[in-house]
Design a protein around this motif. Sequence first.
Motif, PDB file in Angstrom:
ATOM      1  N   UNK A 141      16.334 -34.043-126.576  1.00 32.01           N
ATOM      2  CA  UNK A 141      14.940 -33.615-126.757  1.00 32.01           C
ATOM      3  C   UNK A 141      14.809 -32.481-127.791  1.00 32.01           C
ATOM      4  N   UNK A 142      15.826 -32.277-128.597  1.00 33.96           N
ATOM      5  CA  UNK A 142      15.734 -31.242-129.639  1.00 33.96           C
ATOM      6  C   UNK A 142      14.615 -31.573-130.622  1.00 33.96           C
ATOM      7  N   UNK A 143      13.819 -30.560-130.942  1.00 29.75           N
ATOM      8  CA  UNK A 143      12.775 -30.743-131.954  1.00 29.75           C
ATOM      9  C   UNK A 143      13.396 -30.598-133.346  1.00 29.75           C
ATOM     10  N   UNK A 144      12.653 -31.000-134.346  1.00 28.18           N
ATOM     11  CA  UNK A 144      13.151 -30.847-135.721  1.00 28.18           C
ATOM     12  C   UNK A 144      13.385 -29.373-136.040  1.00 28.18           C
ATOM     13  N   UNK A 145      12.497 -28.520-135.532  1.00 22.95           N
ATOM     14  CA  UNK A 145      12.641 -27.076-135.779  1.00 22.95           C
ATOM     15  C   UNK A 145      13.914 -26.546-135.131  1.00 22.95           C
ATOM     16  N   UNK A 146      14.206 -27.005-133.910  1.00 22.32           N
ATOM     17  CA  UNK A 146      15.420 -26.553-133.209  1.00 22.32           C
ATOM     18  C   UNK A 146      16.672 -27.075-133.919  1.00 22.32           C
ATOM     19  N   UNK A 147      16.625 -28.321-134.380  1.00 23.11           N
ATOM     20  CA  UNK A 147      17.761 -28.868-135.123  1.00 23.11           C
ATOM     21  C   UNK A 147      17.997 -28.059-136.396  1.00 23.11           C
ATOM     22  N   UNK A 148      16.906 -27.669-137.043  1.00 22.20           N
ATOM     23  CA  UNK A 148      17.010 -26.864-138.260  1.00 22.20           C
ATOM     24  C   UNK A 148      17.634 -25.512-137.945  1.00 22.20           C
ATOM     25  N   UNK A 149      17.169 -24.878-136.855  1.00 25.17           N
ATOM     26  CA  UNK A 149      17.715 -23.569-136.462  1.00 25.17           C
ATOM     27  C   UNK A 149      19.207 -23.668-136.156  1.00 25.17           C
ATOM     28  N   UNK A 150      19.609 -24.735-135.458  1.00 25.95           N
ATOM     29  CA  UNK A 150      21.027 -24.928-135.144  1.00 25.95           C
ATOM     30  C   UNK A 150      21.858 -25.072-136.415  1.00 25.95           C
ATOM     31  N   UNK A 151      21.321 -25.849-137.359  1.00 23.50           N
ATOM     32  CA  UNK A 151      22.063 -26.101-138.599  1.00 23.50           C
ATOM     33  C   UNK A 151      22.116 -24.847-139.471  1.00 23.50           C
ATOM     34  N   UNK A 152      20.998 -24.140-139.557  1.00 25.74           N
ATOM     35  CA  UNK A 152      20.912 -23.005-140.485  1.00 25.74           C
ATOM     36  C   UNK A 152      21.414 -21.699-139.869  1.00 25.74           C
ATOM     37  N   UNK A 153      21.065 -21.469-138.595  1.00 24.85           N
ATOM     38  CA  UNK A 153      21.349 -20.180-137.960  1.00 24.85           C
ATOM     39  C   UNK A 153      22.472 -20.246-136.922  1.00 24.85           C
ATOM     40  N   UNK A 154      22.809 -21.456-136.491  1.00 22.72           N
ATOM     41  CA  UNK A 154      23.849 -21.601-135.479  1.00 22.72           C
ATOM     42  C   UNK A 154      23.340 -21.467-134.058  1.00 22.72           C
ATOM     43  N   UNK A 155      22.023 -21.337-133.884  1.00 21.27           N
ATOM     44  CA  UNK A 155      21.459 -21.225-132.533  1.00 21.27           C
ATOM     45  C   UNK A 155      19.952 -21.470-132.591  1.00 21.27           C
ATOM     46  N   UNK A 156      19.363 -21.711-131.410  1.00 17.50           N
ATOM     47  CA  UNK A 156      17.906 -21.662-131.290  1.00 17.50           C
ATOM     48  C   UNK A 156      17.555 -20.978-129.985  1.00 17.50           C
ATOM     49  N   UNK A 157      16.374 -20.407-129.911  1.00 18.24           N
ATOM     50  CA  UNK A 157      15.903 -19.726-128.707  1.00 18.24           C
ATOM     51  C   UNK A 157      14.783 -20.510-128.058  1.00 18.24           C
ATOM     52  N   UNK A 158      14.720 -20.395-126.727  1.00 18.40           N
ATOM     53  CA  UNK A 158      13.671 -21.089-125.972  1.00 18.40           C
ATOM     54  C   UNK A 158      13.166 -20.164-124.885  1.00 18.40           C
ATOM     55  N   UNK A 170      23.545 -22.029-128.508  1.00 18.76           N
ATOM     56  CA  UNK A 170      24.265 -21.998-129.781  1.00 18.76           C
ATOM     57  C   UNK A 170      24.848 -23.360-130.139  1.00 18.76           C
ATOM     58  N   UNK A 171      25.100 -23.528-131.425  1.00 15.77           N
ATOM     59  CA  UNK A 171      25.750 -24.754-131.904  1.00 15.77           C
ATOM     60  C   UNK A 171      27.130 -24.887-131.266  1.00 15.77           C
ATOM     61  N   UNK A 172      27.834 -23.759-131.131  1.00 12.30           N
ATOM     62  CA  UNK A 172      29.169 -23.792-130.514  1.00 12.30           C
ATOM     63  C   UNK A 172      29.096 -24.282-129.071  1.00 12.30           C
ATOM     64  N   UNK A 173      28.086 -23.819-128.313  1.00 14.89           N
ATOM     65  CA  UNK A 173      27.920 -24.248-126.927  1.00 14.89           C
ATOM     66  C   UNK A 173      27.700 -25.759-126.865  1.00 14.89           C
ATOM     67  N   UNK A 174      26.827 -26.256-127.729  1.00 15.58           N
ATOM     68  CA  UNK A 174      26.480 -27.677-127.706  1.00 15.58           C
ATOM     69  C   UNK A 174      27.659 -28.540-128.146  1.00 15.58           C
ATOM     70  N   UNK A 175      28.352 -28.119-129.212  1.00 14.09           N
ATOM     71  CA  UNK A 175      29.505 -28.898-129.677  1.00 14.09           C
ATOM     72  C   UNK A 175      30.643 -28.875-128.651  1.00 14.09           C
ATOM     73  N   UNK A 176      30.874 -27.710-128.053  1.00 15.08           N
ATOM     74  CA  UNK A 176      31.910 -27.597-127.031  1.00 15.08           C
ATOM     75  C   UNK A 176      31.523 -28.389-125.779  1.00 15.08           C
ATOM     76  N   UNK A 177      30.238 -28.432-125.483  1.00 13.05           N
ATOM     77  CA  UNK A 177      29.767 -29.191-124.330  1.00 13.05           C
ATOM     78  C   UNK A 177      30.165 -30.648-124.403  1.00 13.05           C
ATOM     79  N   UNK A 178      30.163 -31.191-125.624  1.00 14.24           N
ATOM     80  CA  UNK A 178      30.544 -32.604-125.785  1.00 14.24           C
ATOM     81  C   UNK A 178      31.999 -32.830-125.371  1.00 14.24           C
ATOM     82  N   UNK A 179      32.825 -31.822-125.580  1.00 11.98           N
ATOM     83  CA  UNK A 179      34.250 -31.940-125.237  1.00 11.98           C
ATOM     84  C   UNK A 179      34.517 -31.745-123.750  1.00 11.98           C
ATOM     85  N   UNK A 180      33.508 -31.314-123.002  1.00 14.10           N
ATOM     86  CA  UNK A 180      33.677 -31.052-121.565  1.00 14.10           C
ATOM     87  C   UNK A 180      32.865 -31.996-120.686  1.00 14.10           C
ATOM     88  N   UNK A 181      32.377 -33.070-121.270  1.00 10.11           N
ATOM     89  CA  UNK A 181      31.522 -33.980-120.501  1.00 10.11           C
ATOM     90  C   UNK A 181      32.283 -34.594-119.326  1.00 10.11           C
TER      91      UNK A 181
END
Length: 254
Positions: A141-158, A170-181
Amino acid sequence: MTAPIFLDVDGSRIAVRHAAGVEPGIVWLGGYKSDMLGTKAEVLSEWTGREGRAFLRHDYSGHGESGGAFVDGTISKWLSQSVAVLRHFTKGKQILVGSSMGAWIALRMVQELRKAGDDRVAGLVLLAPAPDFTAELIEPVLTEAQKHDLAENGFFGESSEYSTEPYIYTRALIEDGRNNRVMTGPIDTHCPVHILQGLADADVPASHALKLVSLLPADDVTLSLIPDGDHRLSRPQDLDMLVRAVDAMTRQAG
């Protein structure tokens, strides 16, 4: 309130509170951005104290009284801290009680411990469980703005109803999450599991708990649905149900 003791885990100063007592002991694993002095943990501390039962809780790095920055945290990092705390402070059979993200940590702990030949986990009580929440509940459910923030800033806030400050993902949290599914196929915990899920949970839908149950085919699984329960499950009746679930699990595992 007694001061915590600290355990160094890979350079992070992890705050721990441990009360010795009878086994099986209870191990509390909190949620994302919560700490070990929350309502549910405190209720379990009081109950285990009355029962003379061992109780262990800690704050992940970047949470509560532990050191480190919250934005540096990942599931892998918080998992390794939780395993280290468990190994350092417990002996004998333990029941892991995981809330929200803590349920994900609990399921991963069972996997890591069993891989190492350690079968001390005798039961799981999971509240509003959010395993794989980064991949299952955030990424789709990531919005385009959130995807942009992740790509550019490495995180988004909610914004969050639980805090005046935004929740940071953070991008690190999300990428690492994939490895812990854990919800990619059948999960074998080798112990009884009791899941408590509110049907009025706006953060982790009940369908997520039902999916988790469907992936636990080999274990003794109880699912308690609470019609008007929200994500926190911190009302008096919810806390009573939590204590009864943990008490029943100690009898089953003992």
